[in-house]
Design a protein around this motif. Structure first.
Motif, PDB file in Angstrom:
ATOM      1  N   TYR B 223     102.045  -5.550  22.989  1.00 30.11           N
ATOM      2  CA  TYR B 223     101.165  -6.615  23.485  1.00 30.11           C
ATOM      3  C   TYR B 223      99.722  -6.127  23.630  1.00 30.11           C
ATOM      4  N   ALA B 224      99.532  -4.798  23.684  1.00 27.86           N
ATOM      5  CA  ALA B 224      98.179  -4.236  23.831  1.00 27.86           C
ATOM      6  C   ALA B 224      97.595  -3.836  22.481  1.00 27.86           C
ATOM      7  N   ALA B 225      98.126  -4.390  21.413  1.00 29.80           N
ATOM      8  CA  ALA B 225      97.691  -3.974  20.070  1.00 29.80           C
ATOM      9  C   ALA B 225      96.210  -4.234  19.830  1.00 29.80           C
ATOM     10  N   GLY B 226      95.615  -5.178  20.554  1.00 27.98           N
ATOM     11  CA  GLY B 226      94.206  -5.483  20.360  1.00 27.98           C
ATOM     12  C   GLY B 226      93.264  -4.524  21.065  1.00 27.98           C
ATOM     13  N   ASP B 227      93.791  -3.523  21.718  1.00 27.23           N
ATOM     14  CA  ASP B 227      92.961  -2.581  22.482  1.00 27.23           C
ATOM     15  C   ASP B 227      92.352  -1.554  21.536  1.00 27.23           C
ATOM     16  N   THR B 228      91.365  -1.966  20.767  1.00 21.62           N
ATOM     17  CA  THR B 228      90.777  -1.056  19.786  1.00 21.62           C
ATOM     18  C   THR B 228      89.951   0.050  20.442  1.00 21.62           C
ATOM     19  N   ALA B 229      89.446  -0.209  21.650  1.00 23.21           N
ATOM     20  CA  ALA B 229      88.638   0.809  22.331  1.00 23.21           C
ATOM     21  C   ALA B 229      89.504   1.914  22.938  1.00 23.21           C
ATOM     22  N   GLY B 230      90.761   1.581  23.199  1.00 19.57           N
ATOM     23  CA  GLY B 230      91.641   2.574  23.814  1.00 19.57           C
ATOM     24  C   GLY B 230      91.398   2.745  25.299  1.00 19.57           C
ATOM     25  N   ARG B 231      91.118   1.621  25.985  1.00 23.41           N
ATOM     26  CA  ARG B 231      90.875   1.712  27.431  1.00 23.41           C
ATOM     27  C   ARG B 231      92.025   1.113  28.243  1.00 23.41           C
ATOM     28  N   VAL B 232      93.109   0.756  27.586  1.00 23.84           N
ATOM     29  CA  VAL B 232      94.218   0.124  28.305  1.00 23.84           C
ATOM     30  C   VAL B 232      95.298   1.165  28.614  1.00 23.84           C
ATOM     31  N   ALA B 233      95.492   1.424  29.887  1.00 26.18           N
ATOM     32  CA  ALA B 233      96.577   2.297  30.336  1.00 26.18           C
ATOM     33  C   ALA B 233      97.760   1.420  30.743  1.00 26.18           C
ATOM     34  N   VAL B 234      98.805   2.033  31.246  1.00 24.71           N
ATOM     35  CA  VAL B 234     100.010   1.277  31.611  1.00 24.71           C
ATOM     36  C   VAL B 234     100.458   1.677  33.019  1.00 24.71           C
TER      37      VAL B 234
END
Lengths: 55, 304
Positions: B223-234
């Motif tokens: 679901y986080a595939a759009g996180d191109t910046a790489g700022r999404v943690a879990v």
């Protein structure tokens, strides 16, 4: 038991993927400190009013 | 209260407002964080007083409470608790048996829900705009449901009751994975260091909003595939709370909704490896959380 309907015939719905998402569609975060809402102080007052006096 | 590692700012993992459903961490001033923490403590006090007030029925207490009461059933077996994995433990897909059992409970409970509760839950979880608006309102008011509009209060109460209905029938524990986007200054090169700096073991954090996640790290990653910046943690969250909104093993869908007004203790953070059903693997920065939501209802057990 059906996997698509409950006992009342209602849909066993799927959570919208955006609600589980992260990433591309973000708006910029708000930079200013969180505003102080009147309700916040009201809540503090409510708590103080209802809190039993310290013994 | 959001934890404080730097004298100039506090990272509140639940405060940011975004156009999608994941949690969006924001940087707030220490004064604002303290004020919000005090407001939450005041609301907890009010719930404690509601629970201690003589002469009210359980239903009346629940109606007066600001945060929803945990209604979890007893654990079916100690092994059903589900504990947080260790750092070197690979996060693997949910078993078919787990999906079937939870889906069966979901459908059974849903079949007993009043129409208003079903509609409220369905509308919240299938309409991102509604999800966004209601959660923003909760965050703006530090979780005080009584500060929302009458219409919003009605929806929140109905969703709360629909979650509690599942909790009463659920004898299992959960480990839930929820995406959390860090502030815009963060990207793949500094995400792990930012998380390590701002989320230390023992820190306590509060979620005024509802939290949507899944039972599988590979699925939440999808679901986080759009996180191109790489700022999404879990967030990897161990809890007994919430409602399973996934399906049986016919789909790779294990969605789960956690209640609003929860509090957690940070257990730690690290880079974790996931494996998907097709055998592909990857890594995510995870922040492990343990549910420590206080339960004022314990103080009201003498009152029927």
């Amino acid at each position: 038991m059906s996997e698509t309907q409950d006992a009342q015939g209602r849909e066993v719905f799927t959570v919208h993927p955006e609600i589980l998402a992260g990433g591309a569609a973000y708006r910029p975060v708000k930079r200013e400190p969180a505003p102080q809402h009147p309700q916040q102080s009201d809540r503090g007052d409510r708590a103080a009013e209802q809190r039993p006096p310290a013994s | 209260m959001p934890r404080r590692r730097d004298p100039d700012y506090v990272v509140d993992p639940d405060r940011g407002s975004g156009s999608v459903g994941a949690k969006l961490a924001d940087i707030v001033s220490p004064e604002s964080a303290q004020s919000r923490g005090e407001a939450r403590a005041g609301l907890r006090d009010l719930d404690s007083m509601t629970e201690a007030m003589p002469g009210l029925t359980r239903q009346q207490r629940d109606r007066e409470r600001i945060s929803p009461r945990a209604t979890t059933a007893e654990l079916g077996h100690p092994r059903m608790q589900r504990s947080l994995p260790t750092a070197d433990q690979e996060r693997v897909p949910f078993s078919s048996r787990q999906k079937k059992a939870r889906s069966k409970t979901r459908i059974g409970v849903q079949g007993q829900l009043p129409a208003a509760q079903y509609q409220a839950q369905r509308a919240l979880m299938t309409n991102p705009r509604r999800w966004h608006e209601l959660n923003d309102a909760l965050s703006e008011n530090t979780g005080d449901v009584q500060a929302l509009s009458d219409a919003q209060q009605q929806v929140v109460r109905r969703v709360d009751r629909s979650i509690q209905a599942y909790e009463r029938s659920n004898d299992r524990g959960h480990v839930i994975y929820a995406n959390v986007a860090m502030p815009y200054q963060i990207n793949h090169s500094n995400l792990a260091a930012f998380v390590e700096h701002n989320f230390h073991a023992g820190d306590q954090i509060s979620f005024d909003r509802y939290t949507a996640g899944t039972h599988q790290l590979h699925e939440t990653t999808r679901y986080a595939a759009g996180d191109t910046a790489g700022r999404v943690a879990v967030f990897e969250i161990a809890t007994r709370r919430g409602v399973y909104l996934g399906h049986s093993d016919s789909q790779d869908n294990t969605a789960h909704l956690l209640p609003r007004g929860m509090e957690f203790e940070v257990v730690g953070s690290h880079e974790a490896t996931w494996r998907s059903p097709d055998g592909s693997t990857g890594t995510r920065v995870v922040i492990q959380l343990r549910d420590i939501t206080p339960e004022p209802a314990d103080q009201g057990k003498d009152h029927p």
